[in-house]
Design an enzyme around this catalytic site. Sequence first.
Site, PDB file in Angstrom:
ATOM      1  N   HIS A 121       0.812  -1.208   0.032  1.00  0.00           N
ATOM      2  CA  HIS A 121       0.158  -0.127  -0.117  1.00  0.00           C
ATOM      3  C   HIS A 121       0.853   1.147   0.179  1.00  0.00           C
ATOM      4  O   HIS A 121       1.949   1.258   0.632  1.00  0.00           O
ATOM      5  CB  HIS A 121      -1.024  -0.027   1.258  1.00  0.00           C
ATOM      6  CG  HIS A 121      -0.324  -0.128   2.426  1.00  0.00           C
ATOM      7  ND1 HIS A 121       0.337   1.101   3.152  1.00  0.00           N
ATOM      8  CD2 HIS A 121       0.186  -1.125   3.258  1.00  0.00           C
ATOM      9  CE1 HIS A 121       1.103   0.816   4.432  1.00  0.00           C
ATOM     10  NE2 HIS A 121       0.729  -0.712   4.336  1.00  0.00           N
ATOM     11  N   ASP A 122       0.357   2.226  -0.823  1.00  0.00           N
ATOM     12  CA  ASP A 122       0.932   3.553  -0.755  1.00  0.00           C
ATOM     13  C   ASP A 122       2.456   3.467  -1.353  1.00  0.00           C
ATOM     14  O   ASP A 122       3.018   4.668  -1.118  1.00  0.00           O
ATOM     15  CB  ASP A 122       1.079   4.329   0.692  1.00  0.00           C
ATOM     16  CG  ASP A 122      -0.422   4.202   1.403  1.00  0.00           C
ATOM     17  OD1 ASP A 122      -1.429   4.962   0.577  1.00  0.00           O
ATOM     18  OD2 ASP A 122      -0.544   3.540   2.408  1.00  0.00           O
ATOM     19  N   GLY A 139       5.198  -0.920   2.512  1.00  0.00           N
ATOM     20  CA  GLY A 139       4.351   0.146   2.292  1.00  0.00           C
ATOM     21  C   GLY A 139       5.088   1.505   2.368  1.00  0.00           C
ATOM     22  O   GLY A 139       6.066   1.594   2.829  1.00  0.00           O
TER      23      GLY A 139
END
Length: 266
Positions: A121-122, A139
């Site tokens: 994520h991200d 992440g």
Amino acid sequence: MTSIHPTAIVADEAEIADDVEIGPFCVVGPHVKLSAGVSLRSHVCVEGTTTVGEGTTIFPFASIGLPPQDKKYQGEESRLDIGAHCIIREHVTINPGTQGGGLVTRIGERCLILVGAHVAHDCVIGNEVILVNNVLLGGHVVLEDFVIVGGGAAVHQFVRIGTHAFVGGMSALENDVIPFGSAIGNRANLGGLNIVGLKRRGFERESIHALRRAYRLLFAQEGTLKERLADVDTAFPDDVNVQRIVAFIRSGGDRAICTPRGGREV
């Protein structure tokens, strides 16, 4: 004409361009956008608010856009943007963003993501990045343009890797890698510049020599990293490539800078 295999499950609400190919047993969710020329070979799952750029090919058993592996994630709406002309091979997993990272994961154009790689994520990945088999990105990782990460390497969350940098296979990277740098090891140390990559990309001899001189000055034994960085800035004020390194270090991040073995940090 769009080609959708009869065994594929494609939500009515999905945006599918006219010449997309969706192979056997693929699943495409209602908030997915597949741009012109996208090919899902077979057994591909694309979910979430995900956009796949023009001409991108995704190979079997890839899991794209499903909820992030983050205990803080509470179902907030987030997205995944994948650029044009990428190749995403078998068993790759790519997660969308979270509240703590701006709610978006981005993959640039012409990226090559090989078997079993994971993009958490991200993450923000630039153009023409290569992730070799089984690379693991935590992440919030940032990879600038033309980065190569070797097979089986693991990159700690919030790490930044500068443009044209190289990370060797099986490395465990917990600190930022400067542009044009080459890092390898567990835990990874900076092993010099990515000379092979620079030559392959057509960098001129003079540019490579300037980067070498700047590297030696930056990681000399005398003074602090902050002092040496100021010396590099002063010595190479008009060198675009050296100034990329200066700007990268000065912009800071959540992680320290990866240094040569035995080198000192501020």
